[in-house]
Design an enzyme around this catalytic site. Structure first.
Site, PDB file in Angstrom:
ATOM      1  CE  LYS A  97      -4.515  -1.366   1.655  1.00  0.00           C
ATOM      2  NZ  LYS A  97      -5.696  -1.026   2.418  1.00  0.00           N
TER       3      LYS A  97
ATOM      4  CE  LYS B 215      -7.582  -6.273  -2.092  1.00  0.00           C
ATOM      5  NZ  LYS B 215      -8.880  -6.167  -1.492  1.00  0.00           N
TER       6      LYS B 215
ATOM      7  CE  LYS C 185     -14.743  -1.953   1.172  1.00  0.00           C
ATOM      8  NZ  LYS C 185     -13.539  -1.723   1.956  1.00  0.00           N
TER       9      LYS C 185
HETATM   10  P1  ATP Z   1      -9.783  -1.158   0.211  1.00  0.00           P
HETATM   11  O1  ATP Z   1      -9.678  -1.076  -1.290  1.00  0.00           O
HETATM   12  O2  ATP Z   1     -10.314   0.087   0.855  1.00  0.00           O
HETATM   13  O3  ATP Z   1      -8.527  -1.705   0.872  1.00  0.00           O
HETATM   14  P2  ATP Z   1     -11.054  -3.667  -0.048  1.00  0.00           P
HETATM   15  O4  ATP Z   1     -12.070  -3.683  -1.128  1.00  0.00           O
HETATM   16  O5  ATP Z   1      -9.702  -4.233  -0.364  1.00  0.00           O
HETATM   17  O6  ATP Z   1     -10.915  -2.192   0.490  1.00  0.00           O
HETATM   18  P3  ATP Z   1     -11.341  -4.437   2.741  1.00  0.00           P
HETATM   19  O7  ATP Z   1     -12.276  -3.539   3.469  1.00  0.00           O
HETATM   20  O8  ATP Z   1      -9.864  -4.250   2.945  1.00  0.00           O
HETATM   21  O9  ATP Z   1     -11.707  -4.402   1.171  1.00  0.00           O
HETATM   22  O10 ATP Z   1     -11.683  -5.959   3.032  1.00  0.00           O
HETATM   23  C1  ATP Z   1     -12.921  -6.409   3.478  1.00  0.00           C
HETATM   24  C2  ATP Z   1     -13.028  -7.891   3.241  1.00  0.00           C
HETATM   25  O11 ATP Z   1     -13.267  -8.143   1.844  1.00  0.00           O
HETATM   26  C3  ATP Z   1     -11.774  -8.690   3.617  1.00  0.00           C
HETATM   27  O12 ATP Z   1     -12.193  -9.874   4.271  1.00  0.00           O
HETATM   28  C4  ATP Z   1     -11.142  -9.019   2.292  1.00  0.00           C
HETATM   29  O13 ATP Z   1     -10.409 -10.235   2.342  1.00  0.00           O
HETATM   30  C5  ATP Z   1     -12.356  -9.132   1.364  1.00  0.00           C
HETATM   31  N1  ATP Z   1     -11.997  -8.774  -0.019  1.00  0.00           N
HETATM   32  C6  ATP Z   1     -11.585  -7.559  -0.430  1.00  0.00           C
HETATM   33  N2  ATP Z   1     -11.351  -7.558  -1.754  1.00  0.00           N
HETATM   34  C7  ATP Z   1     -11.614  -8.827  -2.198  1.00  0.00           C
HETATM   35  C8  ATP Z   1     -11.561  -9.460  -3.491  1.00  0.00           C
HETATM   36  N3  ATP Z   1     -11.203  -8.802  -4.570  1.00  0.00           N
HETATM   37  N4  ATP Z   1     -11.915 -10.773  -3.580  1.00  0.00           N
HETATM   38  C9  ATP Z   1     -12.297 -11.454  -2.462  1.00  0.00           C
HETATM   39  N5  ATP Z   1     -12.359 -10.912  -1.226  1.00  0.00           N
HETATM   40  C10 ATP Z   1     -12.027  -9.613  -1.087  1.00  0.00           C
END
Ligand code: ATP
Length: 348
Positions: free
Chosen positions: A134, A214, A217
């Site tokens: 990050k 991946k 958000k």
């Molecule tokens: P950010 O982009 O703000 O880091 P994020 O979309 O990566 O957010 P998090 O809030 O960090 O999501 O994670 C919330 C949950 O969603 C965690 O359990 C994470 O493992 C799951 N998750 C996030 N992105 C994915 C993905 N692309 N596929 C499967 N699981 C995911």
């Protein structure tokens, strides 16, 4: 079609935790935007499945303190927190059965985080992959981003969680949490059971614009993800624009054809079928027709969730009540644990 796998030995026995459940699950999600399909299949849906298990208590935290590790606009953050509550409820979390709460409303997270931070060394954090990834492109790295896993350990330990469902990128953080639990217990006396990791079988869903990343958000390109509130038209457009390759038939080859395989994974996640079975039934379709097919499946399944999110967003008094009562229930547990910690470290 998601089966949970547990690993890490030495999880707590009910007598050690002092709570009546065989399994107390703790998990968190950042209020950094509307959840996308990756969040849904990777986190929220497995939580709903765990909520159905007998003898399992589910504690879910909207981790707004963690969201501050990257810059946030206060108005947007406030909106995202409420949207995250509405989304989790719309997907089937029952706030009477599970505990759903906002992290910053329970001050003991930051307090225990400080105590654990005083027991953590820089080398323990420096090698963790997530902050490296990050912070890669940052000129100046916020301290909070570096110490994020310590706060995460406090989140889990305050509730004496026995199980933590996480994506594979978070496994190292739970290992740190287990290490800190052990260190604290040895130095001060037993308080914290060591939590087990639960990982799902689901493949990480990838960005629709770049399958090397991946689905996320915080990706600045909103076309990279399908959000739970996207309209039917937006879903169809995003899938149409999803990158694919120059081959027009459908196959499941995650290494050599990651983009089309990602669409097959999304499609499979909504069914009981394996990716290979999805390919079998889609042999007659070219890429464009297949994207339409995936759009039909996604739209049909997301429509009821979207409708419910919109309804809940409008029901402000209900959302207020869920947020308030979740905070009360979480604080009840957190206060018990933290009072014991204060006494053991010599504060009281
Ligand atoms: P950010 O982009 O703000 O880091 P994020 O979309 O990566 O957010 P998090 O809030 O960090 O999501 O994670 C919330 C949950 O969603 C965690 O359990 C994470 O493992 C799951 N998750 C996030 N992105 C994915 C993905 N692309 N596929 C499967 N699981 C995911």
């Amino acid at each position: 079609n998601i089966t949970n796998r547990c690993f890490s030995s030495g999880a707590a026995h009910p007598e050690e935790t002092g709570h009546k459940y065989n399994k107390r699950v703790f998990s968190g999600i950042q209020p950094t935007g509307v959840p996308h399909l990756g969040n849904y299949f990777g986190a929220i849906k497995p939580w709903v499945d765990l909520q159905k298990e007998d003898g399992t208590e589910v504690i879910l935290c909207v981790v707004d303190l963690h969201a501050l590790t990257l810059p946030q606009d206060p108005t947007k953050l406030r909106e995202n927190i409420r949207d995250m509550f509405a989304s989790i409820l719309a997907c089937g979390i029952d706030p009477k059965k599970s505990i759903l709460f906002q992290q910053s409303s329970v001050s003991q997270h930051a307090e225990l985080g400080w105590i654990l931070g005083c027991m953590t060394t820089l080398p323990k954090l420096e090698h963790l992959p997530q902050w490296k990834q990050k912070s890669e492109t940052m000129k100046e790295v916020p301290l909070g981003l570096f110490t994020y896993p310590v706060l995460q350990a406090a989140d889990i330990l305050l509730y004496k969680a026995t199980h933590v469902p996480v994506g594979d990128d978070q496994v190292k953080h739970v290992e740190l949490c287990r290490h800190l639990a052990n260190l604290f217990n040895k130095k001060y006396g037993f308080v914290f059971p060591k939590p087990k990791v639960i990982t799902g079988d689901l493949k990480r869903l990838k960005s629709l614009r770049n399958p090397a990343k991946k689905m996320s958000k915080s990706d600045t390109d909103a076309n990279s993800r399908i959000e739970l509130t996207d309209s039917d038209d937006v879903i169809r457009q995003k899938l149409k624009k999803a990158v694919s390759d120059f081959t027009s038939y459908i196959s499941y080859e995650p290494e050599s054809r990651p983009a089309i395989s990602n669409l097959v994974n999304i499609h499979a996640a909504f069914t009981d079928l394996l990716p290979e079975e999805i390919v079998e039934e889609s042999l007659a379709l070219d890429t464009l027709a297949y994207k339409e097919r995936v759009a039909d499946v996604v739209i049909a399944n997301l429509a009821p969730i979207r409708k419910e999110i919109v309804r809940l967003r409008g029901d402000t008094s209900y959302l207020d009540e869920v947020i308030r009562s979740g905070a009360d229930r979480a604080a009840g547990i957190a206060t018990d644990t933290y009072d014991k910690v204060k006494q053991l470290v010599g504060f009281t």
